[in-house]
Scaffold this motif. Structure first.
Motif, short mmCIF file in Angstrom:
data_model
loop_
_atom_site.label_atom_id
_atom_site.label_comp_id
_atom_site.label_asym_id
_atom_site.label_seq_id
_atom_site.Cartn_x
_atom_site.Cartn_y
_atom_site.Cartn_z
N VAL A 184 -5.11 -2.70 -6.25
CA VAL A 184 -6.09 -3.77 -6.09
C VAL A 184 -6.04 -4.24 -4.64
O VAL A 184 -5.04 -4.79 -4.20
N THR A 212 -4.46 -7.44 1.55
CA THR A 212 -3.36 -7.61 0.62
C THR A 212 -3.53 -6.54 -0.46
O THR A 212 -4.46 -6.61 -1.26
N HIS A 238 -2.28 -5.03 -3.67
CA HIS A 238 -1.43 -5.21 -4.85
C HIS A 238 -1.32 -3.85 -5.51
O HIS A 238 -2.26 -3.39 -6.16
N PHE A 241 0.45 -1.20 -8.07
CA PHE A 241 1.32 -0.97 -9.22
C PHE A 241 1.70 0.51 -9.19
O PHE A 241 0.82 1.38 -9.20
N VAL A 272 3.62 -5.42 -3.00
CA VAL A 272 2.54 -6.02 -2.23
C VAL A 272 2.68 -5.53 -0.80
O VAL A 272 3.71 -5.72 -0.15
N ASP A 322 -4.72 -13.72 -6.41
CA ASP A 322 -4.59 -13.68 -4.95
C ASP A 322 -5.21 -14.97 -4.45
O ASP A 322 -6.43 -15.13 -4.47
N LEU A 366 5.24 -13.10 -0.95
CA LEU A 366 4.28 -12.17 -1.56
C LEU A 366 4.47 -12.01 -3.06
O LEU A 366 3.50 -11.80 -3.80
N HIS A 390 -1.65 -17.18 0.14
CA HIS A 390 -1.94 -17.08 1.57
C HIS A 390 -2.35 -18.46 2.08
O HIS A 390 -2.91 -19.24 1.33
#
Lengths: 336, 336, 336, 336
Positions: free
Chosen positions: A166, A237, A239, A241, A297, C168, C198, C226
């Protein structure tokens, strides 16, 4: 060598000029703009006053090609495909900053709803992921978001470790161009953050293309962009997995090996910030793992107009011309 | 040549490094910081990561001098005067970025309430106003506000035309340094503008010194500074009342003649903005006359950390070393 | 009724005063601050000059309780637990804005690494999720991030539809408090966005508590915060993966039903922005579904100091006192 | 009472709605906009969603008058003069937020280059300077800059002390309106400050009118405006040269006496900042004298959309209707 810029009145044009001013081998010979024909380019790009004393010209592709060794096309999507063929036919090298050649034609047509006029394929110009850039006459310069997202996740994708990615990206507003809009209106942008195209941004197709090239089985890729009250920069950012738990050391090693000879990637302990890369061609990458979990992350930071556009274009140029990759680009960001 | 920087952990130190990275003749050999001794300088100045691979050292003046051809002192006011003599005695050239040598000793003592420890006089390093910089071993690098104010008004002062000058200056907050304060706290600074030291800012003494040097009869000089929500830049609005009405053409001619061989001064039609000079050593100047009146409004724009500090220091260095004035500094600002 | 504020020198204290100034039934009788004892509160909170003419006092809990019908505690984590018992014992109602009573004691101790001093449980004060607020004498006022994240996802969690939730969040810097720090230093914050903690931010525990209360089987919840260059506001981008594909209409209906009687929730077509909620107690929520996928992106926007802190506290106060929920809070945001 | 707003789609219209939402006696019955006829006003002014449930209508003056007790006209300069006469003829009270009636007709025509269509004179609505507001049916609501400049200098002008006044004003960009322009484009406005109309801004005529009304001999008045990267607020730096030296106490007394019964003027020790007045109807004023000199620097801070426009309009409304001057306006600014 002699350089032409087709469509030089926008931000990427201005940024090409800024960066080429510091490139010892670059000689800008033509900058075109239909609408500003005859005007001094420094009336548009006021920062290059006294440095470039050129006027915008209204030239066709052949005319630019006749003066140039290499040409940057910085025109809107759907326009480049009508200019690039003539440039290549004339024997000059081309770096296209539009989206026209970044995707396979059929994907392009689906994503951009524009019929493609040129069957040619270009190499996708993230040099860290495409060493074959060095042998090309024609490069499709990547989108800003895909550069940040792909560089953040490529090492893990290449290792076949990603199950779901993501990407939540935050961009400075210069990515939206030099023309005032409702979104870029200061009272709307300041003290705000604007999410947009939550699930449908066109750059997602580039991210999918690049990451699935590295891992054919990777399909779960989401991307949501935002604009923040900043002129420049993209912070991504990611994300991620992963398929099985990984230690900080393992991931560190994967990234280190993947990027060890790449001058513009800076792997850092800690969390990248835009302030370290502003105005430079660097992409800073850092990460943190979630304990007892398969989530990582990863943060990447770059300047959307440099590594996300014109700087990367010049990096491509250097490689295409057999110059050192960092020539004219080995400059620090501007901080604070 | 080999360069030492004494007191390199602040913004002017970081900016010297940024600019020297692009100077073909510069070889930075020592950067001192007592408090950060042993730390990588790129941990403080994250923008120069991969470009400079040096650590801060805790060296005395003699040690720095023994390695260097020229030394920049970027230490607090009152400290430089205890370092500079040893450097000069050791035979290196020195550019002091503090206030210690900008004013005559007695004026310095009155304005800064610090007893001066060194009777030496330095040339005041605005090269556009002090051609004698080229022959010096020692330069006092000017304050940021005085650079903007003096350059805005010098041509009129030199022509003996000014009756009253009110300088209303607006500075980016980086001028206040790298240490967090109540003023620089984002919620206090954003969406705000803070006037301060309305009538008593110490930089006023430098402005008076420079303008009265050009016109001995000029005494009515006011100065009020403000900080604006901007990282960099100083815009000076000079409200000048002249002795007799002047036409736009006359003033244009005065400025043109005064600055005609000065590479870093850009006289523009229209009104200078910070966005055109950010990150560069240029000072843009424009003006407008009030009809049927003896008031002229002159605007100057510069980057407080470049032309207002580290860039001007390097310009001075170039001249002191017999290099072209623009060497390593002929770079556009970063825009947008 | 008579109101006491314990720990009134920070941003949440100032915001309580701002909002209570507009509450017809509120009579602020005591504002404590040990360090600013005797000073006018308007010297700290300059916006309330002429509106409140009070001084900070250094009072203990009993003294504040003796004057008040209801008390807000706006003290640091770990301190409230030593004040609240005395207040409740004295028979006043209490709304605690610290984290001390938001989590079960054992979870609190694990997350905050502080031994808990008081076994009492408080109701968690998001009134939209906890109708039982109305009957309480004691409320734990939620964290700013958990308010935005929980409100964004609660309807889907309540329907048992969430498989994985990635939050987020992007916050204005006022959430970090009134004291200057390196992060809040304007040159570090402007033109930047800073990701932090994070995977380990303490607010995640509140989000998990609230969502798993609604869906006991929900466990996959990630949260990454953030700070953005904005004074106020939290925009939460909730990347929600649901158990089966849902149409836009289905989701719209779920949200509508869930929030239909909640005055401060505004469900909107389109994407919420901070500019619509700044200064107000509203939380705006919008969403978009990803086609042919089980991903939904939900955006919530609120003001961290109002719905994320002091406004929600007053909303809780209204309910605890049997007043209309919106009393004194039914004011538009400030836009632009 | 029933209120109509003619021309309600801009920032002053939105701000009238925001403030009237908190006015206990105000009942907004009609908001017109030709171009947005039929649209919900909350689609334009998203902050008032759920608070006002009205649509824009396309009504003529008579129709608005027939429903209203008092009408605000918030239309462009040159338009109001064609609407106001019909409103007044219909017997409603009128507050005009345009420039049409602020100046004597002949001055208006010279400054705005528009032929005036209505010979009527209005009282100039700075209530602190015009107590006669209370008896009027028709008020010309002042410009934002003139409010800040006149309030800063009025006590000294009234005392006949000013020899020369240089107003250097810094405004948030919302003063330029809701429509995106090149100036308001975020990349042009952020990290910048833009001086404009250095000697020719039309608001200067209002400042001259108001100050020369207080001191018929005062003629030397300069005004230079700037826009700063802030949404709201005007900070005016008034560089005042007085006829003879005055002590701090003397000036303090003059200001105190002049403003002693004026609720919205806050005289402060220290220097006003925009952050204290944002969103409120207050004007904060502070000053400093230059030692051994006849120069005084006075700073005023106000919110351009409140005390500089819609708030002052409501203050005028209160007085015209015999209500307490502060009704619905006695709210703190929003800080931080």
């Amino acid at each position: 060598m002699d350089i032409g810029i087709i469509g030089g009145s926008g931000y990427t044009g201005g940024e090409l000029l800024r960066l080429l001013a510091g490139h010892p081998d670059a000689n800008v010979v033509a900058v075109t703009s239909r609408s500003r024909k005859g005007q001094k380019i420094s009336d548009t790009h006021t920062h290059i006053r006294k440095i470039f004393d050129l006027n915008f010209e209204d030239l066709n592709a052949e005319e630019v090609a006749s003066r140039s060794d290499i040409v940057f096309t910085a025109v809107p999507h759907g326009t480049a495909m009508h200019i690039v063929p003539a440039l290549l036919d004339a024997g000059v090298k081309v770096i296209d900053l539009s989206a026209d050649y970044r995707l396979r034609s059929d994907v392009f047509e689906r994503v951009y709803k524009i019929k493609h006029a040129d069957p040619r394929q270009a190499v996708y110009g993230i040099p860290e992921l495409h060493p074959e850039v060095a042998d090309q006459n024609f490069i499709a310069n990547p989108g800003c978001y895909p550069t940040g997202a792909s560089l953040a996740a490529a090492p893990l994708a290449s290792a076949g470790l990603i199950e779901l990615a993501v990407f939540d990206s935050k961009s400075g507003i210069s990515g939206a161009g030099a023309e005032p809009t409702r979104v870029s209106h200061y009272p709307n942008m300041a003290e705000n953050i604007q999410a947009y195209k939550l699930t449908t941004h066109r750059h997602r197709a580039e991210i999918i293309q690049e990451l699935s090239r590295l891992d054919g089985s990777l399909s779960k890729i989401s991307f949501t962009p935002h604009v923040i009250p900043s002129i420049r920069g993209i912070l991504t950012t990611a994300h991620i997995f992963v398929k099985n738990e990984l230690s900080e050391e393992e991931i560190g090693r994967i990234y280190h090996n993947f990027y060890k000879d790449k001058p513009f990637i800076r792997l850092i302990r800690g969390i990248p910030v835009l302030g370290s890369v502003r105005g430079s061609n660097f992409c800073d990458i850092g990460f943190e793992i979630e304990k007892d979990s398969r989530r990582i992350v990863i943060i990447s930071a770059l300047d959307n107009l440099v590594k996300g556009a014109s700087g990367q274009a010049i990096q491509n140029m250097n490689l295409m011309l057999g110059l050192p990759e960092t020539k004219g680009l080995w400059t620090p960001g501007i901080a604070p």
